[in-house]
Write a protein that holds these residues in place. Structure first.
Motif, PDB file in Angstrom:
ATOM      1  N   ALA A  97      -5.057   1.796   5.428  1.00 46.71           N
ATOM      2  CA  ALA A  97      -5.960   1.469   4.320  1.00 46.71           C
ATOM      3  C   ALA A  97      -7.311   2.150   4.465  1.00 46.71           C
ATOM      4  O   ALA A  97      -8.052   2.279   3.472  1.00 46.71           O
ATOM      5  CB  ALA A  97      -6.146  -0.044   4.243  1.00 46.71           C
ATOM      6  N   LEU A  98      -7.652   2.601   5.667  1.00 47.41           N
ATOM      7  CA  LEU A  98      -8.937   3.251   5.888  1.00 47.41           C
ATOM      8  C   LEU A  98      -8.863   4.767   5.698  1.00 47.41           C
ATOM      9  O   LEU A  98      -9.889   5.447   5.783  1.00 47.41           O
ATOM     10  CB  LEU A  98      -9.443   2.956   7.304  1.00 47.41           C
ATOM     11  CG  LEU A  98      -9.644   1.472   7.656  1.00 47.41           C
ATOM     12  CD1 LEU A  98     -10.117   1.346   9.085  1.00 47.41           C
ATOM     13  CD2 LEU A  98     -10.629   0.815   6.707  1.00 47.41           C
ATOM     14  N   LEU A  99      -7.660   5.282   5.483  1.00 53.23           N
ATOM     15  CA  LEU A  99      -7.481   6.720   5.348  1.00 53.23           C
ATOM     16  C   LEU A  99      -7.621   7.140   3.899  1.00 53.23           C
ATOM     17  O   LEU A  99      -7.243   6.409   2.981  1.00 53.23           O
ATOM     18  CB  LEU A  99      -6.112   7.137   5.884  1.00 53.23           C
ATOM     19  CG  LEU A  99      -5.812   6.803   7.353  1.00 53.23           C
ATOM     20  CD1 LEU A  99      -4.394   7.199   7.707  1.00 53.23           C
ATOM     21  CD2 LEU A  99      -6.807   7.477   8.278  1.00 53.23           C
ATOM     22  N   SER A 100      -8.091   8.339   3.697  1.00 51.49           N
ATOM     23  CA  SER A 100      -8.191   8.887   2.333  1.00 51.49           C
ATOM     24  C   SER A 100      -6.835   9.375   1.866  1.00 51.49           C
ATOM     25  O   SER A 100      -5.910   9.579   2.660  1.00 51.49           O
ATOM     26  CB  SER A 100      -9.188  10.057   2.322  1.00 51.49           C
ATOM     27  OG  SER A 100      -8.711  11.098   3.160  1.00 51.49           O
ATOM     28  N   ASN A 101      -6.700   9.568   0.558  1.00 58.25           N
ATOM     29  CA  ASN A 101      -5.435  10.049   0.000  1.00 58.25           C
ATOM     30  C   ASN A 101      -5.046  11.393   0.590  1.00 58.25           C
ATOM     31  O   ASN A 101      -3.858  11.693   0.768  1.00 58.25           O
ATOM     32  CB  ASN A 101      -5.540  10.162  -1.515  1.00 58.25           C
ATOM     33  CG  ASN A 101      -5.653   8.794  -2.165  1.00 58.25           C
ATOM     34  OD1 ASN A 101      -5.411   7.776  -1.525  1.00 58.25           O
ATOM     35  ND2 ASN A 101      -6.041   8.768  -3.437  1.00 58.25           N
ATOM     36  N   GLN A 102      -6.035  12.228   0.884  1.00 60.60           N
ATOM     37  CA  GLN A 102      -5.743  13.553   1.421  1.00 60.60           C
ATOM     38  C   GLN A 102      -5.136  13.476   2.823  1.00 60.60           C
ATOM     39  O   GLN A 102      -4.474  14.416   3.265  1.00 60.60           O
ATOM     40  CB  GLN A 102      -7.023  14.394   1.472  1.00 60.60           C
ATOM     41  CG  GLN A 102      -7.520  14.860   0.119  1.00 60.60           C
ATOM     42  CD  GLN A 102      -8.144  13.708  -0.680  1.00 60.60           C
ATOM     43  OE1 GLN A 102      -8.565  12.707  -0.099  1.00 60.60           O
ATOM     44  NE2 GLN A 102      -8.184  13.861  -2.004  1.00 60.60           N
ATOM     45  N   ILE A 103      -5.340  12.369   3.515  1.00 57.84           N
ATOM     46  CA  ILE A 103      -4.751  12.190   4.851  1.00 57.84           C
ATOM     47  C   ILE A 103      -3.451  11.415   4.768  1.00 57.84           C
ATOM     48  O   ILE A 103      -2.500  11.694   5.498  1.00 57.84           O
ATOM     49  CB  ILE A 103      -5.751  11.479   5.782  1.00 57.84           C
ATOM     50  CG1 ILE A 103      -7.019  12.323   5.944  1.00 57.84           C
ATOM     51  CG2 ILE A 103      -5.125  11.196   7.136  1.00 57.84           C
ATOM     52  CD1 ILE A 103      -8.073  11.675   6.800  1.00 57.84           C
TER      53      ILE A 103
END
Length: 1256
Positions: free
Chosen positions: A838-844
Motif C-alpha cells: 500500500a505504500l508503493l506507487s503504481n509505477q513500482i
C-alpha cells in the motif's frame, strides 16, 4: 518448553478411576473361584499362573501415580493386602509347583503368580518408596523360614552373572528384591531367631566372594542361611544388592546375634575384605565391594552409639585407606558414582556419630582420630564439584547433616567458604570492550566493591563451573533447610541465591546445564522463607524478601524448565504465606502464579506473566527485564522467542501511554550491544520491536481491520481544533518509529558510525539476510511499521523525505525473504508484501507483480519449485491491496507477453487478472510439486477468495485439485492437496461467490471426499459440508452433527452420508469415494462403511438398488486402467455378493453379462493378488445367478490353473463351497499347474462345463 500436557492434573482427575479399576481387578487377577457341593457357596483359591499381559496392564495402572504418589496413601492397605495374602497362600500351598524349576516348562505368555505379585509390589516400591511399602508386608514369625526356603529353592540355579537377564530357570530380580525386602522386614520381629525356625540347614545358593565368615558354634541354622543368602546377593549388580545389605545389617543388629558375636564377625569380615584388597590382586569384583560398603553404610545408619563407638576408628581407617589404593579394582571404584555415594554416606554417619560421642566424653581423644573430622568435611567439599549429579546431591546432604551438631563458629566457616567459592566465579564484563575483571582484580583497579563499577559493566557467570555451582548452591540450600546457617550471613546467602536463580549455561550441543543450579536456588529460597523469621530476613536489608520475590516471579513465569517454574511458584507461595506483609500484593500474586497455571510455558509467559505485570510497576520491570534476558528474546528455542516478543508487545502498551516508546528505546539499546553473530538474540529483539508496534497500533488507533483503513486527518479534530492528546500521541509514536525501518542494519555494535546511505544498508543486508530467522524478524518488523503507517492519511514529513531510500531497503528485504523455503519465513514475507504494497506507487507495484509472475512461469525453474513458494504467497497476499483500479499495465513488460484467456479475468484490473491466472497456472502445471500446490491453494484461500473474487478457470482448478490422488514413497501425498482444496471451497462457499450449478458441482466432489478412506480428508470435507449446508442447496440438514474426527469412522456417519444417493448429481462422485472406504479402508472404516451400506439398501426399492449397483459397476467400466478405484470397487462388489445385496437384483433389470466381462478385464494379466481374490468372490456369487451360472463356473474352473497358488487355492475353496466336491479338499493346489490338469478336467466334467483349458 511446553509440556506435552498437564499430566499431573490428568493423574489427579483420573486417579479415582485408576484406583477403582485396581481394586476391582486385583482379586480376580490373584484368585479363581470354584463351586462347592453346596450350590449356594463358592470358594476362592489362589492362582498358580497368570497372563503376563494382565500383569503389565496392572503395572500400567500404577505407573501414572509416580507424579503424585501421595494419592495412593489412603488406598495402600486395601491394594497391598490382597497381594501379600496371595503370596503367602502360594508359599503355603504351591511352593513346590514353581514352574521355573529345572525339569518344568511354561508357556511364554503366562508367568507364575509370585513373579506377577513381585512385579506389582516392586512397582509400588518404585512409586511410593521401599520404606512405605515395607510397612504393609506381613511380619508373622512363621513366615520367616517359609520365605527363606522359597528364595533358596527358587533361586538355587542362578548365579551372579545371570542376575541382569531373565534366566532359563529360577527367579528374576523383582522376585529376589521383594523376597529379600520381606525377609529384612521379618528381622524386626522381637523374638530370638532360634525360636522362629527349625535347625535345618538350607542350600548355599552359589558361590559368593563378598564375605568369608567362620560362624560360632552356637549360631542358629536360620542365621547361617540368612547370612549365606545375603552374602550371595551382595555380589549382584542389580537392585537386590541394596535389600541384601539391608537384610544383613538388620540381622547383625539383632540382640540375639550380638550376644553370640555375629555382628562383630560380620563387621570384621567386611573390613578385612576391604583392607585385604589393598595393594594386591584380589578376587573381589567391583559389585562385591559396593555390596560390602552398602552393608557398612546400613549398619552405621541403624546402629546405636554404644554399638558403633568401638567400630568408628576401624571403619573410618579402612574406608579412608581404600581411597588411596591404586589397584585396578580401586581405580574402577573411584570412578563409580555408586561407590562414591556410599563412601560419602559412611563418612557422614561416622562424622555425626563421632561428634555426638565426643560431645559426651569431653577431654578424650576424638573418636575418629585427630583431624579426621576436618578431613571428612574437606572431602565432602571436594565432592560438591563431582561430575555425577547423584554424588553432588549426596555430598551436599552429607555436609548439611554433619553441620547440624557442629559449633556455630565452625558452621559459619563452612558457609563462608562456600560463599567465597561461589563468588570466585563471578566476573564483570565491560559491554563495549569485552574486558572482564573478577573480585580478585578489584584492588588493582582501585575498586572497593562491585557497586562502584559503572552501568556499562555487567555481571557474568559465563566462566563458572555449572557442576560446582550446583553442588555449592545445593549445600547452601541444605544448610538453610536444616537451620544451620547463621543469621548474620543471610544477606550474603540471599545475594548468591538470587544470582543462582538466574544461572544459565549451554553445552556445546546446546543443552542447558544450568537447570540444576536454578532448581537448587529455588529450594534454598523456599527453605529460607520457611526456616527464618521476618525479623531475621530483614535485619540487614529491608528489601531482601521483595528482591527474592522479583527473581521468583521471573523464574516462575518465564523459565524454560517446568520444574523450575513450579519450584519458583512453591517458593513464592511459601514466602508470601510466612511473610505476608513484606511482599507487595502478595495474595494477588499467589492467586495468579498458581502451581497449575504455569505448567505450560506458553501460558505462563503469555498469560500469567502479563497478569503479574499489571499488579505493580516493579513487577512490570522485573518481567520485562526477564524477557530481555536468556529466558525471553535470548532463548535457544525459536517458538519461545516468538512468545517472548508477543509478551513484550503486551507489556509495552499496558503500563503507561509512553511505555511503548520507552520499551522501544530499551530494546534498541540492547540491540546495539548484541553482536550480529548472535542471530537468535537479534531475532528475538527484532520480533519484540515488531510486536510493540503492532500492539501500540491496535490500542492507539482503536479497533482495526485489515480490510478497512482508518481515514482520519490527524492535523485537526472534528470541531476544527488542533491535535487532540490521542492524535499527538499517534504522531509522536510515528516519528519515534521512523528509525526502526532500518534498525536491523544500523543498530549493530560493530558499526561505529551512522549509516544513512541506502547503498551501504543494502550492502549489510546480504550478510544479514542469509539467516532465515533474521528474514522472519525483519519482515515482521517492516510489516508492523508499514501497517502503522497505512492506517492514517497523515504522514510525518520525516517519513515522506526518507521514503524512497527506505523503500529500496524494504524491497530488498522482501525479495531475499521470498527466496527462502521455511514456512515461517514465507508467511512473514507474505505479510510484509501485503502491508508494504500500500505504500508503493503504481509505477513500482506493476513491475513488482510482473516480476513475481515471471518467477513462477519461467519453465527453467520448474525443478526448483520451492523457490516459487515465496512469489506465490506474495502475489496472493497483495491481491486485496490492488482492488479494481487500474495500475501500470502488465500486458507487456520486458518482453514478457501476457493475455488472459479467462473471460472473468478480463472484467477485472490487469493486475488482478495476472495474479489469478498465474496462480491457476501454478495449480494446473504438471511439473509443480505437492508442497507448492498446497502453498498456492492456501494463498488463494487467504488472498483471492477472501477478497470475494473467483473466476471460471479458478473453479476448474479447484475441481482438479479435489481429485488429486498423487502418490510417492511417502504415500498419498495428494491428500494434502485435497484438504487444501476443500478449505478453499469452504471459503468460496461462505463468501457466496458461486452460482447454484457451480455449488452443486463442488458439493458432489466434497461429498465423495467426505466418504473416502482417509480420516483427515473425510473430517475436513464433512466440516465443509456442515458449515455450508444451506449454500450447497442439498435439502434438509442431516439429523446428526459430527464434531470429531473419530465420528467420521462410524456406521452412523456413513449411513447418514448415503442418504445423499437420492440426489442424482451427488450419487456418482459419492460412490467414487465410498468404494475406497468399503473396499480398501482401515479395518474400522471398512466395517463401518460396509455395515452402513447393507443397512441402507435394506430399505431401498428394487429400482433404487438396481440404480446404485449399476453406478458401482460403472466405476469399474470407466476406470479399468485406474487401480486406485478398480481394486477397491471389485473388493466391495465381492462383499456385496457375500452380504446378499447384489443377488437381490432380478436377471432382467441388471447387466449380469456386463459385470462378468468387466470383472474378467480387471484381473487380466494382473499381478495384484487382491484383485484376483475379489474376482473369485464375485464369480462364486454369480454361480447362483442362472443367467451367468455356466460362465461363472467355467471361470472358476479356469482359475484352478492360475499361475498364482493363492488364486488356485481360493478358487478351489469357492468351488468346494458350491459343489461340496471332496476332490477340492483332497488336492494340493499348490502343486505345479501341469500336475493339476487332470484334476481340473475331472472337475469340469462333473460340473458339466466346457473342457477348454484357456486362462483369461
Amino acid at each position: 518448553m511446553d509440556a506435552t500436557g498437564e499430566q499431573d492434573i490428568e493423574v489427579q482427575r483420573s486417579s479415582p478411576d485408576l484406583i477403582a479399576e485396581l481394586t476391582l481387578s486385583l482379586p480376580r487377577f490373584l484368585r479363581k473361584s470354584k463351586a462347592t457341593k453346596q450350590a449356594t457357596r463358592r470358594v476362592t483359591r489362589v492362582r498358580t499362573l497368570v497372563l503376563s499381559s494382565k500383569t503389565e496392564r496392572l503395572i500400567k495402572l500404577l505407573e501414572p501415580f509416580q507424579e503424585w504418589p501421595q494419592l495412593l496413601d489412603p488406598h495402600l492397605a486395601g491394594l497391598l493386602e490382597p497381594l501379600v495374602s496371595a503370596f503367602i497362600e502360594y508359599l503355603s500351598i504351591h511352593i513346590d509347583e514353581y514352574p521355573y524349576l529345572p525339569g518344568k516348562h511354561i508357556s511364554s505368555n503366562v508367568i507364575p503368580l509370585p513373579r506377577a505379585i513381585c512385579k506389582i509390589l516392586y512397582t509400588f516400591c518404585k512409586v511410593r518408596g521401599q520404606k512405605v511399602v515395607g510397612q504393609f508386608l506381613d511380619n508373622e514369625p512363621r513366615l520367616l523360614e517359609r520365605m527363606l526356603e522359597a528364595l533358596e529353592r527358587w533361586g538355587q540355579s542362578e548365579s551372579a552373572g545371570e542376575a541382569a537377564a531373565v534366566p532359563k530357570y529360577g527367579i528374576i530380580w523383582e522376585e529376589r528384591y521383594i523376597m529379600l525386602l520381606w525377609l529384612s522386614h521379618l528381622m524386626l520381629a522381637p523374638f530370638d531367631l532360634i525360636s522362629m525356625s527349625s535347625d535345618r540347614a538350607g542350600p548355599v545358593p552359589g558361590t559368593s566372594r563378598s564375605l568369608e565368615i567362620d560362624f560360632p558354634a552356637n549360631t542358629p541354622a536360620i542365621a547361617r542361611r540368612l547370612v549365606n543368602i545375603s552374602n550371595h546377593y551382595l555380589d549382584f549388580a542389580s537392585k537386590e544388592r541394596e535389600v541384601a545389605a539391608l537384610l544383613l545389617s538388620r540381622l547383625a543388629l539383632r540382640t540375639d546375634m550380638q550376644r553370640i558375636g555375629l555382628q562383630k564377625l560380620l563387621v570384621d569380615s567386611a573390613l578385612m575384605r576391604v583392607d585385604g584388597a589393598q595393594g594386591k590382586a584380589t578376587s573381589l569384583s567391583v559389585h562385591a565391594v559396593i555390596g560390602i560398603l552398602s552393608f557398612l553404610a546400613r549398619l552405621i545408619v541403624s546402629a546405636e552409639s554404644e554399638i558403633l563407638q568401638p567400630l568408628l576408628a576401624s571403619i573410618y581407617t579402612s574406608v579412608r585407606n581404600s581411597k588411596f589404593d591404586d589397584t585396578p579394582l580401586h581405580k574402577e571404584l573411584h570412578s563409580s558414582s555408586v561407590a562414591k555415594k556410599l563412601n560419602i554416606k559412611i563418612n557422614r554417619e561416622l562424622a555425626v556419630a563421632s561428634i555426638k560421642i565426643d560431645s559426651k566424653t569431653e577431654g578424650s581423644d576424638p573418636s575418629l582420630g585427630e583431624g579426621s573430622l576436618e578431613e571428612v568435611i574437606d572431602e565432602l567439599l571436594t565432592a560438591l564439584a563431582d561430575k555425577n549429579t547423584s554424588v553432588r546431591v549426596a555430598a551436599s546432604k552429607a555436609l548439611s547433616v554433619v553441620a547440624v551438631p557442629l559449633d556455630p563458629e565452625m558452621v559459619a566457616q563452612i558457609v563462608e567458604l562456600i560463599l567465597e567459592r561461589l563468588r570466585e566465579d563471578v566476573v564483570w564484563v565491560e559491554e563495549r570492550s569485552g574486558k572482564s575483571i573478577g573480585p580478585s582484580d578489584f584492588p588493582a583497579q582501585g575498586i572497593a566493591s562491585a557497586s562502584e563499577l559503572s552501568s556499562s559493566w555487567t555481571m557474568s557467570l559465563a566462566h563458572a563451573n555449572a557442576m560446582s555451582w550446583h553442588g555449592l548452591v545445593l549445600t547452601l540450600s541444605q544448610l538453610i533447610y536444616r537451620g544451620s546457617m547463621p543469621s548474620f550471613l543471610i544477606s550474603k546467602a540471599v545475594e548468591i541465591l538470587d544470582l543462582a536463580l538466574h544461572f544459565e549455561q549451554r553445552s556445546s550441543l546446546g543443552v542447558s546445564v544450568g537447570t540444576s543450579v536454578r532448581d537448587a536456588a529455588c529450594f534454598g529460597i523456599w527453605s529460607l522463607a520457611r526456616k527464618y523469621t521476618t525479623a531475621e530476613l530483614t535485619a540487614e536489608v529491608h528489601s531482601t524478601l521483595q528482591t527474592m520475590a522479583h527473581g521468583l516471579i521471573v523464574a516462575g513465569t518465564l523459565d524454560s524448565a517446568g520444574n523450575i517454574r513450579r519450584g519458583a511458584s512453591a517458593a513464592l507461595q511459601e514466602m508470601i504465606g510466612r511473610h505476608p506483609d513484606e511482599i507487595k500484593h502478595g495474595i494477588e500474586l499467589v492467586q495468579i502464579i498458581d502451581y497449575h497455571a504455569i505448567a505450560l510455558r506458553s501460558r505462563a509467559m503469555l498469560d500469567v506473566a502479563c497478569k503479574t505485570s499489571k499488579i505493580d510497576n516493579s513487577y512490570w520491570e522485573a518481567v520485562l527485564n526477564g524477557l530481555l534476558d536468556w529466558r525471553g528474546v535470548g532463548s535457544v528455542d525459536a517458538t519461545s522467542r516468538r512468545q517472548a516478543a508477543e509478551t513484550i508487545g503486551y507489556l509495552a502498551t499496558n503500563d503507561s501511554p509512553t511505555s511503548a516508546i520507552k520499551t522501544i528505546n530499551i530494546l534498541r539499546s540492547k540491540l546495539r550491544r548484541v553482536s550480529s553473530y548472535k542471530i537468535e538474540e537479534r531475532h528475538g529483539l527484532l520480533l519484540g520491536l515488531a510486536e510493540i508496534v503492532l500492539a501500540e497500533v491496535k490500542i492507539g488507533y482503536g479497533a482495526l481491520s485489515d480490510d478497512h483503513e482508518i481515514d482520519c486527518d490527524l492535523s485537526y479534530d472534528r470541531d476544527g481544533s488542533e491535535h487532540s492528546q490521542a492524535t499527538n500521541h499517534a504522531l509522536t509514536f510515528l516519528r519515534e518509529t521512523l528509525p526502526l525501518w532500518t534498525v536491523y542494519c544500523t543498530d549493530r555494535p560493530e558499526l561505529s558510525y551512522d549509516v544513512d546511505n541506502s547503498k551501504i544498508l543494502i550492502t549489510h543486508l546480504d550478510s544479514l539476510l542469509r539467516s532465515e530467522l533474521m528474514c522472519e524478524a525483519v519482515c515482521s518488523l517492516i510489516s508492523a511499521l508499514a501497517w502503522s503507517t497505512t492506517l492514517t492519511s497523515y504522514l510525518p514529513e520525516e517519513w515522506l523525505n526518507a521514503r524512497p531510500e527506505t523503500m529500496n531497503v524494504c524491497l530488498r528485504v522482501l525479495e531475499r525473504s521470498l527466496e527462502k523455503t521455511k514456512p515461517y519465513v514465507l508467511q512473514a514475507g507474505a505479510d510484509m508484501a501485503d502491508k508494504i504494497f500500500a505504500l508503493l506507487s503504481n509505477q513500482i507495484q506493476g513491475p513488482l507483480i510482473v516480476q513475481w509472475a515471471e518467477r513462477i512461469r519461467v519453465t527453467e525453474s520448474i525443478s526448483r519449485s520451492e523457490s516459487k513458494a515465496g512469489a506465490t504467497s506474495a502475489l496472493a497476499a497483495v491481491f486485496k491491496r490492488i482492488g479494481d483500479r487500474e495500475t501500470s499495465s502488465p500486458s507487456k513488460h520486458d518482453g514478457f507477453a501476457y493475455i488472459s484467456q479467462d473471460e472473468d479475468s478480463r472484467l477485472m484490473s490487469p493486475m488482478r487478472a495476472l495474479i489469478i491466472d498465474t496462480l491457476v497456472y501454478q495449480l494446473s502445471h504438471p511439473g509443480i510439486s505437492i508442497e507448492l500446490k498446497c502453498t498456492t491453494l492456501n494463498s488463494l484461500t487467504a488472498g483471492v477468495l477472501e477478497s470475494q473474487v473467483i473466476t471460471r478457470n479458478l473453479m476448474k482448478a479447484l475441481i482438479v485439485c479435489l481429485d488429486d490422488y498423487t502418490t510417492d514413497q511417502r504415500g498419498d501425498v495428494g491428500s494434502l492437496v485435497r484438504i487444501a482444496a476443500v478449505d478453499a471451497v469452504s471459503t468460496a462457499l461462505k463468501k457466496n461467490l458461486l452460482n447454484l450449478c457451480d455449488r452443486q458441482v463442488l458439493a458432489a466432489k466434497v461429498c465423495g471426499l467426505a466418504v473416502e478412506k482417509l480420516d483427515k480428508v473425510r473430517w475436513r470435507a464433512w466440516s465443509c459440508l456442515q458449515s455450508s449446508w444451506d449454500v450447497f442447496a442439498m435439502g434438509s440438514r442431516p439429523s446428526t452433527d459430527i464434531f470429531d474426527t473419530a465420528q467420521t469412522s462410524t456406521s452412523a456417519y456413513f449411513l447418514q452420508m448415503l442418504s445423499f444417493c437420492r440426489e442424482e448429481w451427488t450419487r456418482v462422485p459419492l460412490f467414487h469415494g465410498y468404494v475406497t472406504s468399503a473396499g480398501s479402508g482401515s479395518e474400522s472404516v471398512l466395517q463401518a462403511s460396509r455395515e452402513a451400506f447393507v443397512a441402507y439398501t435394506v430399505g431401498c426399492s428394487p429400482f433404487e438398488l438396481n440404480t446404485y449397483c449399476n453406478n458401482i459397476v460403472d466405476i469399474v467400466q470407466d476406470n479399468l486402467s485406474n487401480d486406485r478405484l478398480v481394486a477397491p470397487t471389485v473388493e466391495f462388489l465381492g462383499f456385496l455378493f457375500d452380504a446378499g445385496v447384489i443377488p437381490r437384483l432380478t436377471e432382467e433389470s441388471f447387466g449380469w453379462s456386463r459385470l462378468f466381462n468387466l470383472i474378467q478385464k480387471t484381473h487380466f494379466k494382473t499381478q495384484t493378488i487382491h484383485k484376483i481374490e475379489a474376482a473369485i468372490k464375485i464369480y462364486a456369487g454369480m454361480v447362483h445367478i442362472p443367467k451367468v451360472k455356466n460362465v461363472a463356473l467355467n471361470k472358476l474352473c479356469q482359475m484352478l490353473r492360475h499361475p498364482f497358488p493363492k488364486a488356485r487355492n481360493d478358487a478351489a475353496d469357492a468351488l468346494f463351497t458350491i459343489t461340496q466336491d471332496e476332490e477340492m479338499l483332497m488336492t494340493n493346489w499348490s502343486r505345479p499347474t501341469k500336475e493339476l490338469d487332470d484334476v481340473v478336467v475331472r472337475v469340469k466334467e462333473r460340473l458339466g462345463v466346457n473342457a477348454g483349458r484357456g486362462i483369461t
